[in-house]
Design an enzyme around this catalytic site. Structure first.
Site, PDB file in Angstrom:
ATOM      1  N   ASP A 111       0.814  -1.217   0.000  1.00  0.00           N
ATOM      2  CA  ASP A 111       0.000   0.000   0.000  1.00  0.00           C
ATOM      3  C   ASP A 111       0.847   1.267   0.000  1.00  0.00           C
ATOM      4  OD1 ASP A 111       0.791  -0.726   2.623  1.00  0.00           O
ATOM      5  OD2 ASP A 111      -0.655   0.708   3.446  1.00  0.00           O
ATOM      6  N   ASN A 138     -19.152 -65.804 -19.446  1.00  0.00           N
ATOM      7  CA  ASN A 138     -19.916 -64.566 -19.272  1.00  0.00           C
ATOM      8  C   ASN A 138     -21.418 -64.833 -19.272  1.00  0.00           C
ATOM      9  OD1 ASN A 138     -17.946 -62.605 -18.931  1.00  0.00           O
ATOM     10  ND2 ASN A 138     -17.712 -62.221 -21.116  1.00  0.00           N
ATOM     11  N   GLU A 160     -11.150 -61.516 -24.578  1.00  0.00           N
ATOM     12  CA  GLU A 160     -10.362 -62.590 -23.961  1.00  0.00           C
ATOM     13  C   GLU A 160      -9.081 -62.863 -24.728  1.00  0.00           C
ATOM     14  OE1 GLU A 160     -13.414 -64.733 -26.638  1.00  0.00           O
ATOM     15  OE2 GLU A 160     -13.150 -62.807 -25.633  1.00  0.00           O
TER      16      GLU A 160
END
Length: 455
Positions: free
Chosen positions: A10, A337, A372
């Site tokens: 400042d 699967n 796979e």
């Protein structure tokens, strides 16, 4: 080395003085006269370093620092607190707010440029790592961020001047775990023994019967220590050795006599930033691994296979070396699967990958190319040897039942095709096509077998 530096104060005279000094060293300097303007400038232009006055009306420097460090988008920007006050509580407040460094008015030129250049180097590294990982790698915004309080770290103190070493160790052990080394070899041995645990090295340049700079240099060439920050302790008039140390990559320094609060502040700053940088490095490494590995099995993926196999073929041809390829397909995997679900199927694939990995060498390239299907690249391996390796993998898959879920035991087999590099004009596509033809024959002839095919 250049960078954009935001000066916040400042008092206009202070701003102009720092601006002139840094501009003379070819830094790009921007300024702000209060905390609100500073925060706006940080968010708008993302400076490389913020030099921040502590005492300002309105939003003071401590609060500005806290806001910068609590924001995930700006917390990586180094903040140096600049103050005329030299009270311990101011340093503690700055540390708690996440400040990276401190300078006391009137600012010493050597201290200013050393601190700024050191932080610029660190910021460049951080920016490079962040650019590879994104703005919030590994959830750093909510994890161990730069703005959070620091948990104790592990420090290696290198000093054989008993009174000084005992005093510093006594201060450091208030917050950290400290190991003491009394010479170069002792320090190297300590790091080799447990180097991964140290987060900071402190070296007294005036260590007796040793060269403190040589010790720093040794750490910078030691693989385990290269990324660990180094903080040196140096005499008030030892400018030449200080500059040489900073040139070789030392991260920070303390001037004797060492102030307790400053020691804590600088140690915490180095450890905090080291942890943040290590998190970034881990994130980069994880990103690279994700780019080349199959997420399910941990084997390499098809993209990596294609790029590496091309390179391996070129190397084999140029050096007159052998090269073979195995292709593997899990037999009747669709029925697994369909019968048990994809979760069970995924665990079967993971187990198959583990069994493949257990049958190959570290130089071999094991990949999952989809579904796979797997491929193993075998450098410096002829067709008969590749067939024997394929048979070893086949037996590993078939020998022991799979247990992908409680109460579920499955007998799984695999079919494999084998091919080897033929002429110097052989390509990736031709090599893999031959292996696929051999795999097709293995499946056509009854599965659970290895079939080689010559070039």
């Amino acid at each position: 080395m250049t960078a954009r530096i935001l000066i916040v104060d400042d008092i206009l005279a202070n701003v102009r003085l720092l601006e002139a000094k840094l501009a003379a060293e070819y830094f790009d300097v921007v300024t702000a006269m209060n905390g609100a303007d500073a925060l706006e400038a940080v968010h708008r232009m993302r400076p490389d370093i913020v030099l921040l006055d502590v005492m300002m009306p309105g939003i003071d420097g401590i609060e500005v620092c806290r806001r910068i460090k609590s924001n995930a988008a700006t917390q990586h920007i180094p903040v140096v607190m600049v103050t005329a006050l030299d009270q311990p509580e101011d340093r503690v407040r700055g540390l708690e707010a996440g400040a990276d460094d401190f300078l006391t008015k009137p600012v010493n030129d050597l201290a200013l440029f050393c601190r700024v250049k050191g932080l610029v180097r660190l910021k460049m590294l951080t920016d490079e790592l962040r650019s590879r990982t994104g703005s919030d790698p590994l959830g750093l915004a909510t994890g161990d961020s730069l703005g959070k309080p620091l948990a104790g770290g592990r420090v290696l103190l290198v000093d054989n001047r008993t009174i000084i070493a005992d005093r510093m160790r006594g201060i450091l052990t208030e917050k950290h775990e400290v190991a003491l080394a009394t010479g170069k070899q002792d320090a190297i041995d300590a790091f080799n023994h447990d180097g991964s645990g140290f987060e900071l090295i402190i070296v007294n340049l005036d260590i007796e019967e040793s060269d403190g700079l040589r010790i720093c240099s040794q750490f910078k060439t030691l693989e385990q220590a290269r990324q660990t920050p180094i903080l040196i302790v140096v005499g008030p008039d030892d400018h030449q050795r200080l500059l040489r140390a900073l040139d070789m990559g030392v991260n920070d320094y303390l001037i004797r006599p060492v102030d307790r609060q400053e020691l804590h502040a600088r140690v915490a700053s180095q450890i905090r930033r080291h942890r943040y940088t290590e998190q970034l490095r881990l994130s980069v490494r994880a990103s690279l691994e994700l780019a080349v590995t199959d997420a399910l099995t941990g084997l390499y993926n098809r993209r990596y296979l294609e790029t590496q196999l091309s390179s391996l073929i070129d190397q084999a041809v140029n050096r007159g070396k052998l090269l073979s390829v195995l292709t593997l397909d899990v037999d009747y995997f669709k029925s697994v699967n369909d019968t048990y679900g994809h979760d069970v199927g995924d665990r079967v694939l993971q187990d198959v990958a583990a069994r493949i990995r257990g049958c190959v060498r570290s130089v071999d390239l094991a990949c999952r190319t989809g579904g796979e299907e797997f491929v193993v690249v075998l450098p410096e391996t002829d067709l008969p040897m590749a067939e024997r390796i394929g048979e070893r993998i086949r037996m590993a898959v078939a020998a022991k039942p799979f247990n992908p879920a409680p109460g579920c035991l499955l007998t799984i087999t695999a079919s494999l095709g084998v091919s080897s590099l033929g002429t110097a004009t052989d390509t990736v596509e031709e090599l893999l096509k031959r292996a696929d033809r051999a795999l097709y024959r293995a499946k056509h002839e009854g599965r659970n077998r290895v079939v080689p095919i010559a070039a």
